[in-house]
Design a protein around this motif. Structure first.
Motif, mmCIF file in Angstrom:
data_model
loop_
_atom_site.group_PDB
_atom_site.id
_atom_site.type_symbol
_atom_site.label_atom_id
_atom_site.label_comp_id
_atom_site.label_asym_id
_atom_site.label_seq_id
_atom_site.Cartn_x
_atom_site.Cartn_y
_atom_site.Cartn_z
ATOM 1 N N VAL A 49 36.912 51.369 21.614
ATOM 2 C CA VAL A 49 36.599 51.110 23.018
ATOM 3 C C VAL A 49 35.181 50.575 23.166
ATOM 4 N N ALA A 50 35.034 49.547 24.011
ATOM 5 C CA ALA A 50 33.710 49.021 24.338
ATOM 6 C C ALA A 50 33.030 50.023 25.272
ATOM 7 N N THR A 53 29.065 47.795 29.557
ATOM 8 C CA THR A 53 29.219 46.411 30.018
ATOM 9 C C THR A 53 28.633 45.449 28.990
ATOM 10 N N ARG A 116 33.820 44.304 27.691
ATOM 11 C CA ARG A 116 33.793 45.267 28.798
ATOM 12 C C ARG A 116 33.096 44.636 29.991
ATOM 13 N N SER A 124 35.176 40.899 37.279
ATOM 14 C CA SER A 124 35.807 41.736 36.253
ATOM 15 C C SER A 124 37.188 42.155 36.732
ATOM 16 N N TYR A 147 40.771 51.430 28.917
ATOM 17 C CA TYR A 147 39.562 51.028 28.212
ATOM 18 C C TYR A 147 38.502 50.430 29.124
ATOM 19 N N GLY A 148 38.650 50.610 30.436
ATOM 20 C CA GLY A 148 37.659 50.131 31.385
ATOM 21 C C GLY A 148 37.934 48.708 31.855
ATOM 22 N N VAL A 150 37.632 44.729 32.347
ATOM 23 C CA VAL A 150 37.505 43.623 31.393
ATOM 24 C C VAL A 150 36.720 42.507 32.073
#
Length: 171
Positions: A49-50, A53, A116, A124, A147-148, A150
């Motif tokens: 996971v990233a 940001t 991210r 985003s 994963y948040g 993109v």
């Protein structure tokens, strides 16, 4: 009288030839069929996971053939979705595909790399799901995206993410 044995011999030879696949393996035409969701299992693995940001993350996806031999040729299709917004993930730039044949029980993998994005940023995509399809088939399977956000390339409909080619997994 001689015509009957000759005819039977010719018919037997023709039947024997049609039983072979295009590769002469003796298998039926299913050997060259495209792999389809439903006859293969698709699983999303543990992601890298990233964390912040601008960081890059990677999500591995594995495919295991549960049925007759099939072929993967081309790139997997991946779409990220957030509510009514969706973004198609592009193929890795410069990546070349080939044919990957999967016998029953064989596995292959591909990965989705992403950057991210900033939570709440209009460019985003706050993705909540990822839909996967295989080349040559319209069937899809969806997975939660955990994963948040993109990052987008100017908008949320054009994400900063790529999908890799298929790689043989296992031996």
């Amino acid at each position: 009288m001689r015509a009957i044995p000759l005819t039977v011999t010719a018919l037997a030879a023709a039947l024997a030839l049609t039983a072979c696949g295009n590769d002469g393996s003796g298998t039926n035409s299913k050997n060259g069929s495209a792999c389809e969701i439903g006859t293969v299992s698709v699983q999303v693995g543990s992601a890298s996971v990233a964390p912040a940001t601008g960081d890059t993350g990677e999500v591995p996806v594995s495919i295991t053939n549960q049925s007759a031999p099939c072929t993967l040729e081309g790139f997997p299709g991946v779409t990220l979705k957030a509510g009514g917004t969706s973004a198609t993930v592009a193929a890795q730039s410069g990546a070349k595909t080939g044919k990957l044949k999967l016998a029953k029980g064989d596995s292959a993998t591909f990965s989705v790399s992403y950057v991210r994005g900033k939570d709440g940023d209009a460019t985003s995509l706050a993705a909540t799901s990822m839909t996967v399809s295989l080349p040559g088939s319209d069937a899809t399977q969806s997975f939660p995206w955990k994963y948040g956000a993109v990052a987008g390339k100017g908008s949320a409909q054009k994400v900063d993410a790529t999908v890799s080619t298929f790689q043989q997994a296992g031996d």
